[in-house]
Design a protein around this motif. Structure first.
Motif, PDB file in Angstrom:
ATOM      1  N   ILE B 369      -3.613  73.095  25.766  1.00 34.90           N
ATOM      2  CA  ILE B 369      -4.515  73.078  26.916  1.00 34.90           C
ATOM      3  C   ILE B 369      -5.041  74.448  27.284  1.00 34.90           C
ATOM      4  CG2 ILE B 369      -4.416  72.792  29.418  1.00 34.90           C
ATOM      5  CD1 ILE B 369      -3.380  70.165  29.060  1.00 34.90           C
ATOM      6  N   TRP B 370      -4.191  75.471  27.131  1.00 28.16           N
ATOM      7  CA  TRP B 370      -4.584  76.789  27.627  1.00 28.16           C
ATOM      8  C   TRP B 370      -5.500  77.524  26.657  1.00 28.16           C
ATOM      9  CZ3 TRP B 370       0.452  75.364  26.514  1.00 28.16           C
ATOM     10  CH2 TRP B 370       0.937  75.808  25.295  1.00 28.16           C
ATOM     11  N   GLU B 371      -5.758  76.935  25.500  1.00 25.72           N
ATOM     12  CA  GLU B 371      -6.612  77.649  24.559  1.00 25.72           C
ATOM     13  C   GLU B 371      -8.079  77.418  24.873  1.00 25.72           C
ATOM     14  OE1 GLU B 371      -5.614  77.230  20.490  1.00 25.72           O
ATOM     15  OE2 GLU B 371      -3.716  78.293  20.764  1.00 25.72           O
ATOM     16  N   LYS B 372      -8.852  78.469  24.685  1.00 23.73           N
ATOM     17  CA  LYS B 372     -10.280  78.418  25.001  1.00 23.73           C
ATOM     18  C   LYS B 372     -10.959  77.229  24.325  1.00 23.73           C
ATOM     19  CE  LYS B 372     -11.044  82.334  27.349  1.00 23.73           C
ATOM     20  NZ  LYS B 372      -9.594  82.357  27.694  1.00 23.73           N
ATOM     21  N   SER B 374     -10.082  74.406  23.887  1.00 18.37           N
ATOM     22  CA  SER B 374      -9.852  73.085  24.466  1.00 18.37           C
ATOM     23  C   SER B 374     -11.104  72.632  25.220  1.00 18.37           C
ATOM     24  CB  SER B 374      -8.619  73.080  25.373  1.00 18.37           C
ATOM     25  OG  SER B 374      -8.810  73.899  26.474  1.00 18.37           O
ATOM     26  N   ILE B 375     -11.897  73.591  25.685  1.00 17.48           N
ATOM     27  CA  ILE B 375     -13.142  73.213  26.371  1.00 17.48           C
ATOM     28  C   ILE B 375     -14.094  72.523  25.398  1.00 17.48           C
ATOM     29  CG2 ILE B 375     -15.216  74.110  27.510  1.00 17.48           C
ATOM     30  CD1 ILE B 375     -13.453  76.176  28.868  1.00 17.48           C
ATOM     31  N   ILE B 378     -12.847  69.032  24.521  1.00 17.07           N
ATOM     32  CA  ILE B 378     -13.115  68.023  25.547  1.00 17.07           C
ATOM     33  C   ILE B 378     -14.598  67.664  25.567  1.00 17.07           C
ATOM     34  CG2 ILE B 378     -13.151  67.618  28.038  1.00 17.07           C
ATOM     35  CD1 ILE B 378     -10.402  67.420  26.731  1.00 17.07           C
ATOM     36  N   LEU B 379     -15.445  68.690  25.503  1.00 10.36           N
ATOM     37  CA  LEU B 379     -16.883  68.412  25.541  1.00 10.36           C
ATOM     38  C   LEU B 379     -17.280  67.520  24.374  1.00 10.36           C
ATOM     39  CD1 LEU B 379     -18.351  71.846  26.646  1.00 10.36           C
ATOM     40  CD2 LEU B 379     -17.955  69.789  28.014  1.00 10.36           C
ATOM     41  N   TRP B 396      -4.032  68.549  24.531  1.00  4.53           N
ATOM     42  CA  TRP B 396      -4.955  67.454  24.754  1.00  4.53           C
ATOM     43  C   TRP B 396      -4.789  66.431  23.636  1.00  4.53           C
ATOM     44  CZ3 TRP B 396      -7.339  66.634  29.110  1.00  4.53           C
ATOM     45  CH2 TRP B 396      -7.670  67.704  29.943  1.00  4.53           C
TER      46      TRP B 396
END
Lengths: 414, 414
Positions: B369-372, B374-375, B378-379, B396
């Motif tokens: 989750i804390w890794e960049k 992950s954005i 999700i997108l 995730w």
């Protein structure tokens, strides 16, 4: 860094999170009446010599509570000379006697130890909790003794910096909507006090989220830890006791959710608004639920017959059971996507699986051929398996019938 | 160590593995006639100036052949001054002309290069192979040039120690019944020459098996290796060329089978008898096959339309295809127990699977989750997946529909 501002909606939401003065006045009046009655009762019963103070604790005392989500905690603070076993007994007597005068009902409840809830005529509930009066963390006997120290610390800070109250309320609401508010086993999230000291430490929700986006589970410590060296997903040193981790209950999952949110907030600040605006209730949409339940196999296990224990104990027991079922299932070849325990009137165990049924046969890897124990492997399986052992590269393999093909069998046997 | 003796049956079996003198006499007569005819033809055609010798090679020349399993290899050994392209052409002409005189048919065959098979009236087949005459390994031009060196070496040893012939025959029969006799791609096992030099090295099958039971793939080297440092499951240094690994074709699987057998032989010597006694043919029992096919899912892919290539090339191609299908299938979530390529008139690819069909949904692990990233995860998935991404511990996850649920789709696409 323009994206690093609060989105405009925040002011508006912040106002909604502050209790209206009418609600506040009404509760403060009730609270005062109850405290007075308890104090009177103590004098009547001749228990003054045991008791130092009767004091509200928690978010009400600190004025950090959320509208509609108030817990009133009235602590009866005993002298340390009073025997521990007597505390509950005295508290019970005082509460019931005061309830008579107030025309209130009493509910007996359990947490780590029993406490009593006064239910007033207008529905307001007040927990009456017995604890020892202590001046510092070193004197603490039972865990609740520490609460007045926390209240005093937070009140002290907020008196000098009242603006932090809005930040605390927003953070608490955020935690609530991320479903990580509360230190109980079913949530394993952030307690109210933890929320308060995090905001106090970082000065604002914005700054807290900025830093939280850089946290790593098992590698984050806030404050100077003086306790026993120990592994926690998150350490937040208690300002009133530097040997205590206020975040001890926070699970990796809850922490990850906050970090994940913080990361998204940096990327799209608007997310704070829609997350805070959720009112926390979920609209039940049968079609949507049917649709979700068709993605993979869901198994719902309803437990109707369970011992009359505190919710916290039940959560502990059934969390362990769900973990055990998952572990056995995975060892048997099932893929468990996720699981959950829901405790309300009944207990519901939910499993989301790739499939509740497995193929009849599975492969079993034996030892490398050249190892001595390959002889015992073959001697064992040559009679049991229906297909003869075979050599795949450098190991023996057998194809054997699964013992368990149906997930329900595992549930039944645990 | 009484268990370390040959079981009594071995003498009896050994006799059965030695060609009877009637069979031997008949073949030797035929072989002599053919060789004479080839030599005559060479003189007639005026090709004597190109050729040094016409000589039988292989197990016939060494008298290490198994009854019913003889390959007669007649080598025409050319001078090194003859152009390489001319070798096949001259050999073809000589063979066809000799065949006319013998009243024999000629079949053209391919291995690493084309060769010719004379089929005599009584059914005996003789391969006529062109090669260069060389005196040592350094002079070798084409791989078959080395064969006369091998024949000479083995004959030299066996002349002094004729008893080894029985041991070699038993070992060859053992390899055959373990289905690891032959260096071709479809077997990737032990060549006849490799069998011979292993027996020569260890002095007896018993001693060979004793040592083989201690071998480990990738860690066994017999002889003093002077070649390029290289990884092989087994290295057996060629006595006529210490830079060549006679066991280069042996796969880990074939080697493991021999090691496994050796281990069992030490434990139960009787196993040698029943293994040697098998005549190699399998009784087709439809009920038994039906029964096996019901254990897990079998997929048979019949290839009827394939290029007219040597079996060795087809084996290479279809081994690669089967590996590729298996690799893709496993990446897609299938469990492939084992696979096989069978090449006869048609080509058959066999896959033994846990199941040919997979559940519709699968779980996909995202980044912590804390890794960049992950954005971006999700997108990407928030629009594609039907169930929203969720947090499991610290990563995730998404539940998504499988692209491929049917094994046949993978076969169709390769």
């Amino acid at each position: 860094m323009s994206y690093w501002k609060y989105p405009e909606c925040v002011d508006h939401i912040s106002k909604k999170l502050t209790p209206e003065s009418s609600e506040r006045t009404k509760i403060e009046l009730d609270a005062q009446i109850v405290r007075k009655k308890i104090e009177e009762t103590i004098i009547e019963l001749g228990y003054s010599r045991y008791i130092i103070e009767v004091e509200y604790q928690g978010s009400f005392a600190k004025d950090t509570w959320l509208p509609g989500g108030l817990d009133l905690d009235l602590f009866i603070l005993f002298k340390k000379s009073v025997n521990k076993d007597l505390l509950g007994e005295l508290c019970r007597e005082i509460t019931y006697r005061a309830a008579e005068k107030l025309g209130a009902k009493v509910l007996k409840k359990y947490a780590t130890h029993p406490y009593f809830t006064l239910v007033l005529g207008d529905g307001i509930e007040i927990d009456v909790v017995p604890a020892y009066y202590v001046r510092s963390a070193e004197e603490v006997v039972t865990p609740v003794d520490r609460t007045p120290l926390h209240t005093r610390y937070v009140k002290g800070v907020l008196e000098k910096n009242a603006k932090l109250k809005d930040e605390i309320r927003m953070f608490k609401k955020l935690l609530k909507n991320l479903k990580i508010y509360g230190a109980e086993l079913k949530t394993q999230g952030f307690s109210g006090y933890l929320a308060e000291i995090l905001i106090i430490h970082y000065g604002s929700l914005r700054n807290l989220l900025f830093h939280a986006s850089l946290w790593r589970p098992w590698k984050t410590c806030i404050g100077r830890w003086k306790g026993v060296p120990q592994q926690f997903p998150l350490i937040v040193v208690d300002p009133v006791d530097s040997k205590r981790n206020v975040a001890a209950a926070v699970s990796v999952r809850s922490l990850s959710k906050l970090i994940g949110f913080a990361l998204f907030f940096r990327f799209r600040p608007e997310i704070l608004c829609c997350t805070l605006e959720k009112d926390g209730t979920i609209e039940v949409n049968i079609e949507r639920i049917k649709d979700i339940i068709n993605k993979g196999d869901y198994v719902f296990v309803q437990i109707t017959n369970f011992p009359p224990m505190p919710e916290e104990s039940l959560a502990g027991i059934y969390n362990r059971i769900v973990k055990k079922i998952t572990r056995i299932a995975e060892r048997s070849g099932f893929t468990v996507f996720r699981n959950k325990v829901i405790i309300s009137e009944n207990i519901l165990l939910i499993f989301h699986l790739e499939s509740t049924h497995l193929p009849r046969y599975t492969i079993h890897e034996g030892p490398p051929i050249w190892e001595k124990n390959s002889i015992s492997f073959i001697l064992k399986w040559i009679s049991e398996s229906e297909i003869w052992p075979f050599v795949g590269e450098e190991r023996w393999y057998i194809v054997k019938e699964r013992k368990t093909r149906n997930f329900i069998e595992i549930v039944d046997n645990v």
